[in-house]
Scaffold this active site. Structure first.
Site, PDB file in Angstrom:
ATOM      1  N   SER A   1      15.851  23.193  95.910  1.00  0.00           N
ATOM      2  CA  SER A   1      15.240  22.037  95.259  1.00  0.00           C
ATOM      3  C   SER A   1      16.213  20.870  95.246  1.00  0.00           C
ATOM      4  O   SER A   1      17.416  21.052  95.075  1.00  0.00           O
ATOM      5  CB  SER A   1      14.902  22.433  93.821  1.00  0.00           C
ATOM      6  OG  SER A   1      14.653  21.299  93.062  1.00  0.00           O
TER       7      SER A   1
ATOM      8  N   ILE B   1      32.050  34.445  91.825  1.00  0.00           N
ATOM      9  CA  ILE B   1      31.939  34.407  93.286  1.00  0.00           C
ATOM     10  C   ILE B   1      32.271  35.783  93.888  1.00  0.00           C
ATOM     11  O   ILE B   1      31.707  36.174  94.907  1.00  0.00           O
ATOM     12  CB  ILE B   1      32.801  33.250  93.828  1.00  0.00           C
ATOM     13  CG1 ILE B   1      32.056  31.948  93.473  1.00  0.00           C
ATOM     14  CG2 ILE B   1      33.022  33.339  95.335  1.00  0.00           C
ATOM     15  CD1 ILE B   1      32.844  30.717  93.514  1.00  0.00           C
TER      16      ILE B   1
ATOM     17  N   ALA C   1      37.238  28.757  90.817  1.00  0.00           N
ATOM     18  CA  ALA C   1      38.411  29.630  90.947  1.00  0.00           C
ATOM     19  C   ALA C   1      37.911  30.975  91.446  1.00  0.00           C
ATOM     20  O   ALA C   1      36.852  31.439  91.019  1.00  0.00           O
ATOM     21  CB  ALA C   1      39.096  29.799  89.603  1.00  0.00           C
TER      22      ALA C   1
ATOM     23  N   LYS D   1      45.661  29.988  94.775  1.00  0.00           N
ATOM     24  CA  LYS D   1      45.760  30.513  93.405  1.00  0.00           C
ATOM     25  C   LYS D   1      46.466  31.858  93.495  1.00  0.00           C
ATOM     26  O   LYS D   1      45.955  32.774  94.134  1.00  0.00           O
ATOM     27  CB  LYS D   1      44.342  30.687  92.848  1.00  0.00           C
ATOM     28  CG  LYS D   1      44.257  31.564  91.617  1.00  0.00           C
ATOM     29  CD  LYS D   1      42.829  31.770  91.153  1.00  0.00           C
ATOM     30  CE  LYS D   1      42.764  32.751  90.001  1.00  0.00           C
ATOM     31  NZ  LYS D   1      41.395  33.034  89.568  1.00  0.00           N
TER      32      LYS D   1
ATOM     33  N   LEU E   1      24.093  34.000  89.906  1.00  0.00           N
ATOM     34  CA  LEU E   1      23.816  33.950  88.469  1.00  0.00           C
ATOM     35  C   LEU E   1      22.483  34.593  88.123  1.00  0.00           C
ATOM     36  O   LEU E   1      22.268  35.044  87.004  1.00  0.00           O
ATOM     37  CB  LEU E   1      23.837  32.499  87.980  1.00  0.00           C
ATOM     38  CG  LEU E   1      25.181  31.769  88.151  1.00  0.00           C
ATOM     39  CD1 LEU E   1      25.039  30.300  87.769  1.00  0.00           C
ATOM     40  CD2 LEU E   1      26.278  32.428  87.330  1.00  0.00           C
TER      41      LEU E   1
HETATM   42  P1  FAD Z   1      23.182  27.671  90.873  1.00  0.00           P
HETATM   43  O1  FAD Z   1      24.429  26.950  91.249  1.00  0.00           O
HETATM   44  O2  FAD Z   1      22.595  27.371  89.532  1.00  0.00           O
HETATM   45  O3  FAD Z   1      22.112  27.355  91.986  1.00  0.00           O
HETATM   46  C1  FAD Z   1      20.736  27.586  91.804  1.00  0.00           C
HETATM   47  C2  FAD Z   1      19.974  27.009  92.966  1.00  0.00           C
HETATM   48  O4  FAD Z   1      18.602  27.368  92.834  1.00  0.00           O
HETATM   49  C3  FAD Z   1      20.023  25.487  93.070  1.00  0.00           C
HETATM   50  O5  FAD Z   1      20.171  25.104  94.419  1.00  0.00           O
HETATM   51  C4  FAD Z   1      18.627  25.060  92.580  1.00  0.00           C
HETATM   52  O6  FAD Z   1      18.206  23.823  93.154  1.00  0.00           O
HETATM   53  C5  FAD Z   1      17.824  26.247  93.088  1.00  0.00           C
HETATM   54  N1  FAD Z   1      16.527  26.390  92.401  1.00  0.00           N
HETATM   55  C6  FAD Z   1      16.311  26.758  91.124  1.00  0.00           C
HETATM   56  N2  FAD Z   1      14.986  26.759  90.871  1.00  0.00           N
HETATM   57  C7  FAD Z   1      14.373  26.424  92.026  1.00  0.00           C
HETATM   58  C8  FAD Z   1      13.027  26.221  92.413  1.00  0.00           C
HETATM   59  N3  FAD Z   1      12.006  26.353  91.550  1.00  0.00           N
HETATM   60  N4  FAD Z   1      12.759  25.855  93.687  1.00  0.00           N
HETATM   61  C9  FAD Z   1      13.753  25.682  94.587  1.00  0.00           C
HETATM   62  N5  FAD Z   1      15.050  25.848  94.268  1.00  0.00           N
HETATM   63  C10 FAD Z   1      15.358  26.201  93.008  1.00  0.00           C
HETATM   64  N6  FAD Z   1      32.556  31.836  89.252  1.00  0.00           N
HETATM   65  C11 FAD Z   1      33.767  32.023  89.777  1.00  0.00           C
HETATM   66  O7  FAD Z   1      33.902  32.812  90.713  1.00  0.00           O
HETATM   67  N7  FAD Z   1      34.853  31.372  89.301  1.00  0.00           N
HETATM   68  C12 FAD Z   1      34.785  30.520  88.267  1.00  0.00           C
HETATM   69  O8  FAD Z   1      35.783  29.924  87.896  1.00  0.00           O
HETATM   70  C13 FAD Z   1      33.525  30.329  87.655  1.00  0.00           C
HETATM   71  N8  FAD Z   1      33.389  29.507  86.594  1.00  0.00           N
HETATM   72  C14 FAD Z   1      32.158  29.367  86.017  1.00  0.00           C
HETATM   73  C15 FAD Z   1      32.024  28.610  84.851  1.00  0.00           C
HETATM   74  C16 FAD Z   1      30.793  28.508  84.229  1.00  0.00           C
HETATM   75  C17 FAD Z   1      30.664  27.729  82.960  1.00  0.00           C
HETATM   76  C18 FAD Z   1      29.658  29.123  84.798  1.00  0.00           C
HETATM   77  C19 FAD Z   1      28.324  28.997  84.144  1.00  0.00           C
HETATM   78  C20 FAD Z   1      29.779  29.850  85.958  1.00  0.00           C
HETATM   79  C21 FAD Z   1      31.019  29.999  86.570  1.00  0.00           C
HETATM   80  N9  FAD Z   1      31.183  30.783  87.695  1.00  0.00           N
HETATM   81  C22 FAD Z   1      32.411  31.003  88.210  1.00  0.00           C
HETATM   82  C23 FAD Z   1      30.032  31.369  88.363  1.00  0.00           C
HETATM   83  C24 FAD Z   1      29.654  30.488  89.540  1.00  0.00           C
HETATM   84  O9  FAD Z   1      29.512  29.155  89.124  1.00  0.00           O
HETATM   85  C25 FAD Z   1      28.351  30.968  90.150  1.00  0.00           C
HETATM   86  O10 FAD Z   1      28.460  32.325  90.408  1.00  0.00           O
HETATM   87  C26 FAD Z   1      28.083  30.257  91.436  1.00  0.00           C
HETATM   88  O11 FAD Z   1      28.154  28.854  91.271  1.00  0.00           O
HETATM   89  C27 FAD Z   1      26.734  30.619  91.971  1.00  0.00           C
HETATM   90  O12 FAD Z   1      25.696  29.986  91.279  1.00  0.00           O
HETATM   91  P2  FAD Z   1      24.241  30.197  91.845  1.00  0.00           P
HETATM   92  O13 FAD Z   1      24.205  29.721  93.250  1.00  0.00           O
HETATM   93  O14 FAD Z   1      23.847  31.584  91.555  1.00  0.00           O
HETATM   94  O15 FAD Z   1      23.349  29.257  90.915  1.00  0.00           O
END
Ligand code: FAD
Length: 525
Positions: free
Chosen positions: A39, A368, A50, A78, A355
């Site tokens: 999206s 990650i 990190a 790191k 997540l």
């Molecule tokens: P997101 O980044 O939330 O991506 C979700 C995707 O889904 C987006 O592209 C969005 O557009 C899409 N989407 C959602 N709904 C729809 C829909 N209806 N239609 C189409 N697309 C949709 N991990 C580490 O390894 N080291 C760290 O230091 C670390 N620090 C963190 C700190 C915090 C506060 C948090 C919350 C997390 C941290 N993490 C860390 C975890 C890391 O950020 C995530 O594991 C990583 O960014 C993966 O996120 P994601 O891709 O699962 O979700």
């Protein structure tokens, strides 16, 4: 009709979505079409900068060399995590990416308890990395050689080509990376699209199930419906496919891990003047802790706290006070964290990665790592179009064990710390649920430090030395050294401590600074 999976649909374009797309585009042959739908209206979480040292295996698998991707993602090295204010005495300690040496059959940490406990901090006595961190060193010389002779060979191209699965790793890599999460996702996207992954920018508005309860297709706002054989849910905390459409329950870890909220901020930095720390810092505050992640050109910081003990406004106030002037004019973004995991991360023809699968607070940078682990396990459990029940069960067990194992390790960070000065820190001693197997182990570890036989044997990314380091740093340690060491001459241990000291001095004098090394890499492009 082929029984093989031919159409993989990934929903979500954060780090999880694009890392998965990149990896699968390399692992699967061209007969599998991979489509990623993301999206432009729903932002990515934008943190996660990190990593864990095994991330190197991921880049090696993709055939990416550091000089190709690091400058494009403002990445830095790191070598460990510096924990600040986590014990009652407020002494800092490092959790390095380095195993203990074994002297006459015993970890050097056991010898430290006997010979050095009252003279020198355990991390500086037992490891090289704390010295390199304090001196802001690069783990590589300017010619690319890695400082650690034991692993240098593993960085050669012949060795890199041989290994690609992280839990088969025989060595401990001496470093991980920090990187800009958005730039990394973009880099992974370019990589995946060059290898044939199709991107659709649109919102998924509906998930249609087939009669057997599996996902038949998804509907988007502006494109046609999209069919797939296998759907990968990378929609972040929303869990759009796995939780919302398939109704898979989420198991919360709130009883053990109190932090459920974060405030993230990006800070400018003058790396030429101040250098670049080759470590992540985790500083304990009154209601949680603050991360600091130095990148090439800025740093990422965030306060992870428990909303049961402080309001959003007061947490931001406390965070800004901690940062001082550095945070003036910096925008804070508030994030609600879903801590725990799905009961099953793979249901029918849907696998959740990132997540949407599970998450624990980023205290050991495992988000990650969970993604990398899930992708590797997905490849090794890769399904047919039908009859995958045993494969799915096996996958779900491995993923659950890994995330639960990290939950237990993080719980130890709180319950073993002797800090109890605020309501939050008191609750980490008295109110949290310490899983029974961990509680039992903690009794043992009061008498001897953890070893490979006493830690959780299920793969969760952490080895016994990490447990031992945390306990020593948190001031949860045996009263006295192992009785058997009284019966063994200690000259080899003394020589080993001396050798570590000499090597640390030598490396501190000869390695370039991290700033110097990375600037050299950028200039040589
Ligand atoms: P997101 O980044 O939330 O991506 C979700 C995707 O889904 C987006 O592209 C969005 O557009 C899409 N989407 C959602 N709904 C729809 C829909 N209806 N239609 C189409 N697309 C949709 N991990 C580490 O390894 N080291 C760290 O230091 C670390 N620090 C963190 C700190 C915090 C506060 C948090 C919350 C997390 C941290 N993490 C860390 C975890 C890391 O950020 C995530 O594991 C990583 O960014 C993966 O996120 P994601 O891709 O699962 O979700």
């Amino acid at each position: 009709m082929s029984k093989h999976v031919q159409n993989v649909v990934i929903v979500g374009g954060g780090s999880a979505g694009w890392m998965t797309a990149a990896y699968l585009s390399k692992a699967l042959d061209k007969n599998v079409q991979i489509t990623l739908v993301e999206s432009s209206n729903i932002t990515t979480v934008g943190v996660g900068e990190a990593t864990f040292s095994t991330i190197k295996v991921f880049f090696d698998y993709l055939g990416l060399q550091e000089h190709e991707w690091m400058p494009k993602c403002n990445a830095t090295y790191k070598m460990g995590i510096k924990f600040v204010n986590w014990n009652a005495k407020r002494q800092h300690f490092y959790h390095p990416f380095q195993r203990y040496e074994v002297i006459d059959g015993f970890d050097i940490s056991e010898w430290w308890l006997k010979i050095k406990k009252n003279q020198e901090a355990f991390d500086y006595a037992c490891f090289l990395i704390p010295w390199l961190c304090d001196n802001q060193k690069s783990p590589r010389y300017l010619d690319g050689q890695v400082f650690d002779d034991k692993v240098q060979n593993e960085f050669s191209s012949q060795q890199i080509a041989k290994k690609n699965i992280l839990n088969n790793l025989k060595i401990q890599y001496p470093y991980a990376y920090h990187f800009d999460a958005n730039l990394l996702a973009r880099f992974m996207k370019d990589y995946a699209m060059r290898r044939g992954v199709k991107q659709i920018v649109d919102d998924v508005i509906d998930v249609k199930l087939a009669e057997d309860g599996s996902i038949d297709h998804i509907n988007t706002k502006e494109h046609d419906s999209i069919n797939g054989d296998l759907f990968i849910d990378c929609t972040g905390f929303r869990g759009l496919l796995i939780n919302k459409a398939l109704g898979e329950p989420f198991i919360s870890y709130a009883e053990s891990l109190l932090c459920d909220s974060a405030i993230a901020m990006q800070l400018p930095s003058d790396i030429q003047k101040d250098g670049i720390n080759p470590y992540t810092t985790a500083t304990a505050l009154n209601n949680g802790w603050v991360w600091n992640i130095p990148l090439y050109g800025r740093s990422g910081t965030g306060y992870v706290y428990s909303s049961a003990f402080v309001s959003q406004e007061d947490a931001e106030k406390e965070f800004r006070e901690h940062l001082g002037e550095a945070s003036d004019n910096c925008k804070a973004s508030h994030i609600k964290m879903r801590i725990g995991r799905n009961r099953n991360s793979w249901v029918k023809n849907c696998v959740a990665i990132g997540l949407s699968s599970g998450f624990v607070e980023p205290l050991e940078s495992t988000g990650i790592f969970f993604i990398q682990h899930a992708i590797e396990e997905l490849v090794s459990h890769f399904p047919n179009k039908s009859s995958n029940e045993e494969l799915i069960n096996s996958y779900n067990k491995v993923i659950a064990d890994c995330i639960d194992g990290v939950r237990d390790f993080l719980t130890l960070h709180y319950c073993a710390s002797d800090r109890a000065d605020t309501e939050f820190w008191k609750a980490t001693k008295h109110d949290i649920k310490v899983p029974e197997n961990l509680r039992e182990k903690l009794r043992l570890w009061k008498n001897r430090l953890p070893n490979n036989k006493s830690i959780n044997p299920k793969f969760h990314g952490f080895e016994s030395y990490s447990y031992s380091v945390m306990l020593l740093g948190l001031n949860y340690m045996p009263e006295s050294s192992l009785p058997v060491l009284e019966h063994i001459e200690d000259q080899n241990a003394r020589a080993a401590f001396m050798a570590i000291q000499e090597k640390a001095n030598y490396l501190s004098a000869t390695l370039p600074s991290q700033y110097e090394y990375l600037t050299h890499v950028i200039k040589s492009q």
